[in-house]
Scaffold this motif. Structure first.
Motif, mmCIF file in Angstrom:
data_model
loop_
_atom_site.group_PDB
_atom_site.id
_atom_site.type_symbol
_atom_site.label_atom_id
_atom_site.label_comp_id
_atom_site.label_asym_id
_atom_site.label_seq_id
_atom_site.Cartn_x
_atom_site.Cartn_y
_atom_site.Cartn_z
ATOM 1 N N HIS A 1 -8.509 1.928 5.551
ATOM 2 C CA HIS A 1 -7.739 2.898 6.337
ATOM 3 C C HIS A 1 -7.168 2.256 7.601
ATOM 4 O O HIS A 1 -6.005 2.478 7.951
ATOM 5 C CB HIS A 1 -8.615 4.105 6.690
ATOM 6 C CG HIS A 1 -8.956 4.931 5.495
ATOM 7 N ND1 HIS A 1 -9.947 5.879 5.509
ATOM 8 C CD2 HIS A 1 -8.447 4.947 4.258
ATOM 9 C CE1 HIS A 1 -10.032 6.437 4.314
ATOM 10 N NE2 HIS A 1 -9.134 5.880 3.547
ATOM 11 N N ARG B 1 -3.539 9.536 3.350
ATOM 12 C CA ARG B 1 -4.068 8.288 2.815
ATOM 13 C C ARG B 1 -3.403 7.951 1.491
ATOM 14 O O ARG B 1 -3.160 6.820 1.175
ATOM 15 C CB ARG B 1 -5.571 8.403 2.629
ATOM 16 C CG ARG B 1 -6.297 8.616 3.923
ATOM 17 C CD ARG B 1 -6.165 7.408 4.797
ATOM 18 N NE ARG B 1 -6.821 7.645 6.052
ATOM 19 C CZ ARG B 1 -6.508 7.017 7.164
ATOM 20 N NH1 ARG B 1 -5.529 6.146 7.182
ATOM 21 N NH2 ARG B 1 -7.160 7.269 8.261
ATOM 22 N N LEU C 1 5.601 5.778 -0.214
ATOM 23 C CA LEU C 1 6.611 4.956 0.430
ATOM 24 C C LEU C 1 7.724 5.823 0.978
ATOM 25 O O LEU C 1 8.325 5.516 2.001
ATOM 26 C CB LEU C 1 7.184 3.955 -0.576
ATOM 27 C CG LEU C 1 8.320 3.086 -0.045
ATOM 28 C CD1 LEU C 1 7.833 2.237 1.127
ATOM 29 C CD2 LEU C 1 8.872 2.209 -1.133
ATOM 30 N N GLN D 1 1.384 0.087 9.002
ATOM 31 C CA GLN D 1 2.442 0.966 9.543
ATOM 32 C C GLN D 1 2.943 0.439 10.868
ATOM 33 O O GLN D 1 4.152 0.372 11.118
ATOM 34 C CB GLN D 1 1.891 2.362 9.787
ATOM 35 C CG GLN D 1 1.494 3.105 8.563
ATOM 36 C CD GLN D 1 0.781 4.383 8.959
ATOM 37 O OE1 GLN D 1 1.031 4.927 10.027
ATOM 38 N NE2 GLN D 1 -0.093 4.852 8.114
ATOM 39 N N LEU E 1 7.286 6.476 4.443
ATOM 40 C CA LEU E 1 7.628 5.315 5.263
ATOM 41 C C LEU E 1 9.135 5.308 5.489
ATOM 42 O O LEU E 1 9.620 5.105 6.601
ATOM 43 C CB LEU E 1 7.206 4.035 4.549
ATOM 44 C CG LEU E 1 7.733 2.763 5.203
ATOM 45 C CD1 LEU E 1 6.930 2.440 6.454
ATOM 46 C CD2 LEU E 1 7.730 1.598 4.256
ATOM 47 N N PHE F 1 9.743 -3.774 3.062
ATOM 48 C CA PHE F 1 8.392 -3.266 2.842
ATOM 49 C C PHE F 1 7.907 -3.636 1.440
ATOM 50 O O PHE F 1 6.752 -4.020 1.254
ATOM 51 C CB PHE F 1 8.353 -1.756 3.044
ATOM 52 C CG PHE F 1 6.969 -1.193 2.916
ATOM 53 C CD1 PHE F 1 6.034 -1.398 3.906
ATOM 54 C CD2 PHE F 1 6.598 -0.479 1.795
ATOM 55 C CE1 PHE F 1 4.749 -0.903 3.797
ATOM 56 C CE2 PHE F 1 5.317 0.026 1.666
ATOM 57 C CZ PHE F 1 4.395 -0.189 2.670
ATOM 58 N N GLU G 1 -4.261 0.211 6.657
ATOM 59 C CA GLU G 1 -3.041 1.001 6.431
ATOM 60 C C GLU G 1 -2.365 1.321 7.766
ATOM 61 O O GLU G 1 -1.148 1.218 7.906
ATOM 62 C CB GLU G 1 -3.391 2.298 5.701
ATOM 63 C CG GLU G 1 -3.732 2.090 4.246
ATOM 64 C CD GLU G 1 -4.238 3.372 3.583
ATOM 65 O OE1 GLU G 1 -4.618 3.300 2.426
ATOM 66 O OE2 GLU G 1 -4.246 4.432 4.238
ATOM 67 N N LEU H 1 6.687 -0.793 11.844
ATOM 68 C CA LEU H 1 7.432 -0.151 12.943
ATOM 69 C C LEU H 1 7.915 -1.188 13.934
ATOM 70 O O LEU H 1 9.051 -1.134 14.409
ATOM 71 C CB LEU H 1 6.539 0.853 13.668
ATOM 72 C CG LEU H 1 6.482 2.228 13.043
ATOM 73 C CD1 LEU H 1 5.502 3.095 13.808
ATOM 74 C CD2 LEU H 1 7.850 2.871 13.044
ATOM 75 N N TYR I 1 -0.641 -5.833 4.535
ATOM 76 C CA TYR I 1 -1.811 -5.003 4.253
ATOM 77 C C TYR I 1 -3.044 -5.872 3.968
ATOM 78 O O TYR I 1 -4.129 -5.642 4.488
ATOM 79 C CB TYR I 1 -1.509 -4.093 3.072
ATOM 80 C CG TYR I 1 -2.680 -3.236 2.657
ATOM 81 C CD1 TYR I 1 -3.190 -2.263 3.514
ATOM 82 C CD2 TYR I 1 -3.276 -3.405 1.415
ATOM 83 C CE1 TYR I 1 -4.264 -1.483 3.141
ATOM 84 C CE2 TYR I 1 -4.346 -2.619 1.029
ATOM 85 C CZ TYR I 1 -4.837 -1.664 1.895
ATOM 86 O OH TYR I 1 -5.897 -0.897 1.527
ATOM 87 N N PRO J 1 0.838 -1.205 0.000
ATOM 88 C CA PRO J 1 0.000 0.000 0.000
ATOM 89 C C PRO J 1 0.867 1.246 0.000
ATOM 90 O O PRO J 1 1.998 1.222 0.471
ATOM 91 C CB PRO J 1 -0.775 -0.121 1.308
ATOM 92 C CG PRO J 1 0.110 -0.928 2.190
ATOM 93 C CD PRO J 1 0.819 -1.893 1.296
ATOM 94 N N ILE K 1 1.515 4.010 1.760
ATOM 95 C CA ILE K 1 1.204 4.530 3.091
ATOM 96 C C ILE K 1 2.369 5.330 3.637
ATOM 97 O O ILE K 1 3.479 5.250 3.149
ATOM 98 C CB ILE K 1 0.894 3.406 4.099
ATOM 99 C CG1 ILE K 1 2.103 2.475 4.236
ATOM 100 C CG2 ILE K 1 -0.348 2.663 3.723
ATOM 101 C CD1 ILE K 1 2.047 1.609 5.445
ATOM 102 N N ALA K 2 2.044 6.082 4.635
ATOM 103 C CA ALA K 2 3.081 6.771 5.392
ATOM 104 C C ALA K 2 3.029 6.218 6.802
ATOM 105 O O ALA K 2 2.062 5.595 7.205
ATOM 106 C CB ALA K 2 2.788 8.261 5.406
ATOM 107 N N LEU K 3 4.074 6.434 7.530
ATOM 108 C CA LEU K 3 4.090 5.950 8.901
ATOM 109 C C LEU K 3 3.503 7.004 9.810
ATOM 110 O O LEU K 3 4.217 7.816 10.356
ATOM 111 C CB LEU K 3 5.506 5.624 9.337
ATOM 112 C CG LEU K 3 6.049 4.321 8.817
ATOM 113 C CD1 LEU K 3 7.433 4.081 9.346
ATOM 114 C CD2 LEU K 3 5.138 3.181 9.214
ATOM 115 N N ARG K 4 2.183 6.997 9.933
ATOM 116 C CA ARG K 4 1.588 7.949 10.861
ATOM 117 C C ARG K 4 2.021 7.574 12.259
ATOM 118 O O ARG K 4 2.245 6.416 12.561
ATOM 119 C CB ARG K 4 0.070 7.939 10.738
ATOM 120 C CG ARG K 4 -0.406 8.746 9.557
ATOM 121 C CD ARG K 4 -1.907 8.728 9.480
ATOM 122 N NE ARG K 4 -2.389 7.390 9.256
ATOM 123 C CZ ARG K 4 -2.408 6.807 8.071
ATOM 124 N NH1 ARG K 4 -1.950 7.433 7.014
ATOM 125 N NH2 ARG K 4 -2.878 5.595 7.934
#
Lengths: 255, 160
Positions: B31, A79, A83, B38, A86, B12, B34, B42, B20, A59, A61-64
């Motif tokens: 959502h 959203r 990458l 993450q 990330l 990744f 996602e 981590l 995912y 996906p 995504i970012a690392l929120r």
């Protein structure tokens, strides 16, 4: 009945591989001579599923939690994130693992120095490089920052920015209550920001409070103080809150 | 096993879709999946100094599943707290998996999900959970009996 549909019936053809087995084969954890590999070779249905699995992409995504969008500014995460974000998060994490002694941030208002919390600022550049910066550093739009707080007393911390345009922006947390900071521990605050295109000197204010406080209240007090200072962050008076304040200046220059 | 950001990026690229897809399947929401993705990466990054797992797929399956089940439990707790304080909100259907797992003890939830939802073999489940195949079999029996009891309760309610 609902239970029937999910937890009583196994739909897969008898003998066909689970997704888990497909993934293990795909990633070389199972040998092709393994019974799963032999089955895959012979089963068109499983080969089709394997192709579908192989075509899937990670996906965007970012690392929120590491990376957080600064309100009203160019998003680093989101959203439709990327990458790169990330990686940026990973880069920041990497920097923490090779932490080096760095110049202490400037200490300003407050009581005895040793009791003041310390603010560390970690810079992540778009090229992936990472460093811990000292006050006065020249940063550029698109650079990313994370923050670390060392405090002798347990409390709650937030970092608020006062930039050259007169904007007061909560950096971390972006909203909600200030973040808990345990005593005598170096705490990496959750959240990061990407610097926007407003150039000039920018003042970061670490607010370390003994009680739980909403960041919105800190921002409101910051705006009131900035107003008294005629919009000049350099002349910002104390915010008048039951919080220790510590300033960290940097300059934002064109990229 | 890996030591810099490029290697994490490779990981990744290799495993991101797996995590995912797994999270989306359990949580039923892109959502939330996602976010879970993450979190799992981590954890992978943080675990790397002591990471000795020879099968990353197994590790990722386990961590992703546990994280998603925790999210479901937390969601239920939050809703229960909110319900205790406020009038009930308009009905919002939960994700089916979360609803069905309600009231099932934690160790059994994972077994049920692996077996029925993922259709893994008992040997595979034993590998992921790090328990014996016999333990998996016992937990499955217990899982089924709890579901059956649930169904019977539901049926009684409907009749009443």
């Amino acid at each position: 009945m609902m239970t029937e549909s999910l937890f009583s019936i196994r739909l897969r053809q008898e003998g066909c591989l689970s997704d888990f087995a497909l993934e293990r084969l795909r990633h070389g954890e199972l040998d092709a001579r393994d019974p799963a590999g032999t089955h895959l070779e012979a089963c068109e249905r499983c080969r089709t599923r394997m192709r579908a699995v192989q075509e899937e992409r990670p996906p965007a995504i970012a690392l929120r939690g590491i990376v957080e969008r600064r309100p009203g500014r160019r998003p680093w995460s989101g959203r439709g994130g990327r990458l790169g974000a990330l990686l940026a998060g990973a880069v920041v994490m990497a920097s923490l693992l090779v932490w080096r002694a760095a110049p202490r941030p400037e200490r300003l208002k407050g009581s005895a120095g040793n009791d003041l919390p310390r603010l560390g600022v970690i810079l992540g550049r778009p090229d992936g490089s990472i460093e811990r910066i000292a006050p006065g550093a020249a940063l550029r739009p698109g650079d990313r920052l994370r923050f670390e707080v060392s405090a002798r007393r347990t409390g709650f911390a937030a970092v608020v920015s006062f930039d050259g345009s007169g904007a007061v922006t909560p950096f971390v947390p972006a909203r909600g209550p200030a973040l808990p900071v345990p005593a005598r521990t170096r705490t990496l605050l959750e959240g990061a920001v990407e610097l926007d295109g407003v150039l000039g000197p920018e003042r970061l204010l670490l607010l370390s409070c003994t009680g739980r406080v909403e960041v919105a209240a800190l921002v409101e007090a910051g705006r009131a103080a900035l107003s008294k200072a005629n919009g000049e962050p350099g002349r910002l008076p104390p915010l008048g809150l039951p919080c220790d304040e510590q300033t960290f200046w940097f300059r934002k220059v064109p990229r | 096993m890996w030591g810099d950001r490029n290697e994490l990026a490779d990981l990744f690229q290799r495993y991101g879709a797996l995590v995912y897809r797994r999270a989306r399947r359990l949580l039923g929401d892109t959502h939330a999946a996602e976010d879970a993705c993450q979190e799992v990466f981590l954890r992978l990054w943080r675990a790397r100094p002591s990471f000795t797992e020879t099968s990353p797929v197994t590790w990722l399956y386990r961590v992703t599943t546990n994280h998603c089940l925790n999210l479901m439990r937390d969601g239920r707790r939050r809703r229960a707290l909110a319900a205790a304080r406020t009038p009930p909100p308009p009905h919002q259907p939960d994700h089916e998996v979360a609803r069905l797992l309600e009231g099932i003890p934690e160790p059994l939830q994972a077994v049920g999900v692996y077996y029925y939802l993922d259709e893994m073999t008992q040997d595979e489940i034993a590998l992921v959970l790090g328990v014996s195949q016999r333990t998996v079999s016992n937990r499955l029996k217990e899982f089924r009996s709890l579901l059956r009891a649930d169904d019977e309760r539901d049926a009684e309610c409907e009749e009443a």
